[in-house]
Structures are given as C-alpha cells and as structure tokens.
Design a protein around this motif. Structure first.
Motif, PDB file in Angstrom:
ATOM      1  N   ARG A  56      37.416  -2.618  -5.080  1.00 15.95           N
ATOM      2  CA  ARG A  56      36.236  -2.223  -4.311  1.00 15.95           C
ATOM      3  C   ARG A  56      34.960  -2.822  -4.919  1.00 15.95           C
ATOM      4  O   ARG A  56      34.079  -3.301  -4.198  1.00 15.95           O
ATOM      5  N   ALA A  57      34.878  -2.830  -6.252  1.00 14.08           N
ATOM      6  CA  ALA A  57      33.696  -3.396  -6.915  1.00 14.08           C
ATOM      7  C   ALA A  57      33.565  -4.887  -6.616  1.00 14.08           C
ATOM      8  O   ALA A  57      32.458  -5.386  -6.374  1.00 14.08           O
ATOM      9  N   VAL A  58      34.694  -5.602  -6.636  1.00 11.16           N
ATOM     10  CA  VAL A  58      34.673  -7.031  -6.319  1.00 11.16           C
ATOM     11  C   VAL A  58      34.276  -7.249  -4.871  1.00 11.16           C
ATOM     12  O   VAL A  58      33.439  -8.111  -4.556  1.00 11.16           O
ATOM     13  N   ARG A  59      34.862  -6.475  -3.973  1.00  8.67           N
ATOM     14  CA  ARG A  59      34.543  -6.633  -2.553  1.00  8.67           C
ATOM     15  C   ARG A  59      33.061  -6.374  -2.296  1.00  8.67           C
ATOM     16  O   ARG A  59      32.396  -7.143  -1.584  1.00  8.67           O
ATOM     17  N   ASP A  60      32.513  -5.325  -2.899  1.00 10.42           N
ATOM     18  CA  ASP A  60      31.098  -5.002  -2.686  1.00 10.42           C
ATOM     19  C   ASP A  60      30.195  -6.101  -3.235  1.00 10.42           C
ATOM     20  O   ASP A  60      29.176  -6.454  -2.619  1.00 10.42           O
ATOM     21  N   GLY A  81      36.585  -0.827 -12.269  1.00  8.74           N
ATOM     22  CA  GLY A  81      35.630  -0.503 -11.220  1.00  8.74           C
ATOM     23  C   GLY A  81      34.238  -1.050 -11.426  1.00  8.74           C
ATOM     24  O   GLY A  81      33.301  -0.627 -10.737  1.00  8.74           O
ATOM     25  N   GLU A  82      34.053  -2.020 -12.323  1.00 15.56           N
ATOM     26  CA  GLU A  82      32.716  -2.547 -12.612  1.00 15.56           C
ATOM     27  C   GLU A  82      32.762  -4.067 -12.738  1.00 15.56           C
ATOM     28  O   GLU A  82      33.652  -4.622 -13.401  1.00 15.56           O
ATOM     29  N   VAL A  83      31.806  -4.745 -12.111  1.00 20.12           N
ATOM     30  CA  VAL A  83      31.628  -6.180 -12.311  1.00 20.12           C
ATOM     31  C   VAL A  83      30.823  -6.368 -13.596  1.00 20.12           C
ATOM     32  O   VAL A  83      29.663  -5.956 -13.681  1.00 20.12           O
ATOM     33  N   VAL A  84      31.436  -6.965 -14.598  1.00 20.58           N
ATOM     34  CA  VAL A  84      30.826  -7.088 -15.919  1.00 20.58           C
ATOM     35  C   VAL A  84      29.984  -8.358 -16.034  1.00 20.58           C
ATOM     36  O   VAL A  84      28.941  -8.374 -16.689  1.00 20.58           O
ATOM     37  N   LEU A  85      30.408  -9.422 -15.372  1.00 21.89           N
ATOM     38  CA  LEU A  85      29.698 -10.699 -15.473  1.00 21.89           C
ATOM     39  C   LEU A  85      29.880 -11.455 -14.155  1.00 21.89           C
ATOM     40  O   LEU A  85      30.989 -11.478 -13.601  1.00 21.89           O
ATOM     41  N   ASP A  86      28.806 -12.072 -13.661  1.00 15.58           N
ATOM     42  CA  ASP A  86      28.905 -12.807 -12.391  1.00 15.58           C
ATOM     43  C   ASP A  86      28.038 -14.069 -12.431  1.00 15.58           C
ATOM     44  O   ASP A  86      27.050 -14.174 -11.705  1.00 15.58           O
ATOM     45  N   PRO A  87      28.393 -15.054 -13.245  1.00 13.53           N
ATOM     46  CA  PRO A  87      27.576 -16.267 -13.368  1.00 13.53           C
ATOM     47  C   PRO A  87      27.604 -17.123 -12.103  1.00 13.53           C
ATOM     48  O   PRO A  87      28.625 -17.220 -11.416  1.00 13.53           O
ATOM     49  N   SER A  88      26.474 -17.741 -11.804  1.00 18.02           N
ATOM     50  CA  SER A  88      26.419 -18.748 -10.752  1.00 18.02           C
ATOM     51  C   SER A  88      27.063 -20.026 -11.261  1.00 18.02           C
ATOM     52  O   SER A  88      27.046 -20.318 -12.464  1.00 18.02           O
ATOM     53  N   LEU A  89      27.619 -20.802 -10.351  1.00 17.83           N
ATOM     54  CA  LEU A  89      28.328 -22.026 -10.716  1.00 17.83           C
ATOM     55  C   LEU A  89      27.443 -23.242 -10.478  1.00 17.83           C
ATOM     56  O   LEU A  89      26.621 -23.266  -9.553  1.00 17.83           O
ATOM     57  N   ALA A  90      27.637 -24.266 -11.317  1.00 13.94           N
ATOM     58  CA  ALA A  90      26.858 -25.489 -11.194  1.00 13.94           C
ATOM     59  C   ALA A  90      27.487 -26.481 -10.230  1.00 13.94           C
ATOM     60  O   ALA A  90      26.865 -27.486  -9.883  1.00 13.94           O
ATOM     61  N   ARG A  91      28.717 -26.208  -9.822  1.00  8.77           N
ATOM     62  CA  ARG A  91      29.386 -27.032  -8.804  1.00  8.77           C
ATOM     63  C   ARG A  91      30.412 -26.161  -8.091  1.00  8.77           C
ATOM     64  O   ARG A  91      30.890 -25.175  -8.665  1.00  8.77           O
ATOM     65  N   PRO A  92      30.753 -26.487  -6.856  1.00  6.85           N
ATOM     66  CA  PRO A  92      31.661 -25.618  -6.094  1.00  6.85           C
ATOM     67  C   PRO A  92      33.070 -25.613  -6.673  1.00  6.85           C
ATOM     68  O   PRO A  92      33.562 -26.644  -7.140  1.00  6.85           O
ATOM     69  N   PRO A  93      33.738 -24.471  -6.645  1.00  8.83           N
ATOM     70  CA  PRO A  93      35.149 -24.427  -7.064  1.00  8.83           C
ATOM     71  C   PRO A  93      36.033 -25.052  -5.999  1.00  8.83           C
ATOM     72  O   PRO A  93      35.623 -25.215  -4.847  1.00  8.83           O
ATOM     73  N   LEU A  94      37.250 -25.391  -6.405  1.00 15.32           N
ATOM     74  CA  LEU A  94      38.210 -25.947  -5.443  1.00 15.32           C
ATOM     75  C   LEU A  94      38.896 -24.806  -4.711  1.00 15.32           C
ATOM     76  O   LEU A  94      40.041 -24.450  -4.979  1.00 15.32           O
TER      77      LEU A  94
END
Length: 371
Positions: A56-60, A81-94
């Motif tokens: 649920r935490a990931v979906r939200d 139940g907690e998102v601990v880290l959510d870094p932005s990416l410098a290039r798109p994932p495959l």
C-alpha cells in the motif's frame, strides 16, 4: 559513485520492496498510465510475498507521481509499510519493475543515478556573462558578472585617435575576460562542479579559458554552438557523457594496474565473489567495481544482519557465529558492505563493451585499502 545516501536502507533489517519506474513519457494519458503502473507494482510485490502495508505504501507513493514532470524516473525502497528512500533517477530504467528481497535492490542505481557530472554553463559575450548550473535532473541560475562599461566594439578606421580607442577597447576586453575567469573559478569552488562549459564566440571563449587557473584546465569544455542554438543542450550532454567515460576509463586503468602482484605476490585489487566476500568481511574494499552484465552480480551469497556478515556458503556464516542468515545477490550484498565502510562504487556501464569485456572477472571487483 558516493554511496552515502544509501545509509538509511541499512539501518533496518529487511525484507525490502525495491521499485523502479520510468517517468520519461509525458502525454495526455500519462496520469492514467501511472495509476495503472502503481497498481501493477503493488500487485507484483504482493505476488512475491510482500506484506499488505508495504504494498500500500508503494502504491500510494507511485500514485503521487501521476502528474510529476520528472524527466527520467524514480526508485522507491520500502519496508514495514514505509517508503524509506525514493531517489530520482538520472536516466530512465529499462522498464518498470518491482522486487521483494532480503536486501534492497540497489545495484541498478549505479547506472541510473551514478555518474551525474554537475556543469557550470557560462554564457559569455562582450557585454556580460551569466552562469547556469546543470545536472541530469535540474538547471538553475548560478550568478552573473557585470563587466566594465567601456565601449567594446572595434572600428576599422586608421586614424590615430581611433587606434587609441581600439587599444582601450582591447584593454577593456582583457580586463573583462579576467573578471569572468575569476568569477567562474569561484563558482566552480562553491558548486564543486565537475565541468565548466563555455558558450559564446570563439575569441571570447578562448580569452576566458586562457585566464582560468591551471587547476581547472582538465574541466573546461568549449561548446561549438551558441546560446540561441537548439543544439546547445546536445553539446552539454555530450560533454557530460564524455567526462563520465573518461573518468571510468581512468578508474578501470587503475584497477587493471592494481591486479598485478607486487614482489611478495600480493595484489592491490581483488575480483571474483570469494575474494570480494573475504575483503568485505575485513573492511578492505576501497572502491567496488561492477560490470552490470557480469554473471557474478546475481550470484547467490549468504548474509547476516550486519554488513560484514556475508559468506559464499551458509555454513560459513554459522562458523563465524551468525545464527540468522538469508540468501542475497552478490552485488547488493557487496554494496551494503561498501556503504558501511564508506567505500564508493564504480559502474563500468559507460565504457564500450570491448573495453570492459570480462573485466573484472565475473563482473565484480574491488580496489583494496591494503594489499
């Protein structure tokens, strides 16, 4: 790549949800597509055994990206139940993907957020200069330089007074070029920029470059296209890519040289999972070297609760006194150990395939802190 930002992932035990999503597509239907992605990632984690609260935490968290303008993508790492880290990416994932495992699946970050050179783009002309700070994710103003307000345009007259005027113009420009070089040097120190990219006419770029301190000589690039050209962004990206490739080449050369044993038969580099596991347990990894397509990266090793509790075989951990153990990927286990000891990691992905083929052996290696 400095791994310090990963510390929060190793302050708590797993299992962990690791999710990578592509946010590079921006169309009218993007919000609905990202809603479907959020649902799909949550379902996939549940299928792999993740608890309902974490799903649920990931979906939200993914739902909150429905209207995001992020240019590349986002990674999310969640547990309990907690998102601990959510870094932005410098290039798109495959592709979008989700994994549930004892350790967070961080090795893709070496390619997706790893080498991201920061650039100061200096727009130079005879009336002034402006600086812009750029990375893969952002660009922002970084200051301007107001130059001496003497006339700065030459004439073609041969009259003595005109020649005197031209000399004053030349002196003014030389002063202004020195001013911009000084300001650019200070800007680099304050921002710790990896590259300085000069934009402007050939003569203006050259005059500023010649007055920069010698310590910056290897960081300066002259863009072939001007500020109004639609090709300037491509010039900046090409300079960033070349910088990453050259740094990676140099690091690989150091690793290759370190493989050669000294007179006592000891090498300053290690490769292969058994040797690296031993080096990690002894806190001897100085720089972890990863070839992402190497077969050893997904080889199974065994880990305990602490970063230096890892072994090739489960029985080895019991011999070391660890009562609890889990199977994990070798690359993620070694990155955990590197984070704990402050060691950086290097991905060989920017190199041509022929240059990195079979080096290091199996795809995993390290420069060691001592032989």
């Amino acid at each position: 790549m400095d791994l310090a930002f990963l510390h929060p992932l190793y302050e708590q035990t797993g299992p962990w949800a690791s999710v990578y999503v592509d946010t590079s597509r921006h169309t009218e239907g993007t919000p609905h597509e990202r809603h479907l992605t959020a649902e799909a990632m949550a379902r996939e984690l549940a299928r792999q055994g993740a608890d309902e609260a974490t799903c649920r935490a990931v979906r939200d968290a993914l739902e909150q990206l429905r209207h995001s303008s992020e240019p590349h993508g986002r990674a999310l790492f969640a547990r309990a139940g907690e998102v601990v880290l959510d870094p932005s990416l410098a290039r798109p994932p495959l592709g979008d993907r989700a994994e549930w495992a004892p350790l967070p699946r961080v090795s893709p970050l070496l390619e997706l957020t790893g080498e991201d050179p920061v650039c100061v783009v200096a727009y130079v002309d005879r009336k002034g200069a402006g600086f812009e700070l750029r990375s893969a994710l952002d660009r922002e103003p970084a200051g301007t330089v107001a130059w001496r307000q003497w006339p700065v345009h030459r004439t073609s007259s041969a009259d003595w007074s005109e020649r005197h005027f031209q000399l004053r113009v030349e002196n003014t420009w030389e002063h202004n070029a020195a001013e911009i070089a000084d300001a650019l040097s200070v800007c680099q120190e304050e921002t710790r920029a990896d590259l300085l990219i000069l934009v402007g006419e050939d003569r203006e770029r050259r005059s500023v470059r010649e007055r920069l301190p010698q310590r910056l000589a290897g960081r300066v690039v002259e863009a072939p296209h001007g500020a109004g050209s639609r090709l300037l962004d491509a010039d900046v990206e090409e300079a960033r890519t070349r910088h990453v490739r050259e740094r990676t080449e140099a690091a690989l050369d150091r690793f290759m040289a370190a493989r050669t044993p000294d007179d006592e038969g000891r090498a300053a580099a290690a490769e292969g999972v058994p040797a690296l596991v031993e080096a990690a347990r002894e806190h001897r990894i100085d720089t972890l070297v990863v070839r992402p397509d190497g077969p050893d990266t997904h080889r199974e090793v065994w880990i305990g609760e602490d970063p230096d509790q890892l072994a090739v075989r489960r029985t080895d951990l019991k011999i070391l006194g660890e009562q609890h153990s889990w199977a994990a990927r070798a690359d993620d286990a070694l990155i955990r150990s590197a984070v704990a000891t402050g060691a950086p990691a290097l991905s060989l992905a920017p190199l041509e395939a022929a240059r990195r083929d079979d080096v290091p052996s199996g795809g995993l290696g390290a420069l060691l802190r001592w032989r």
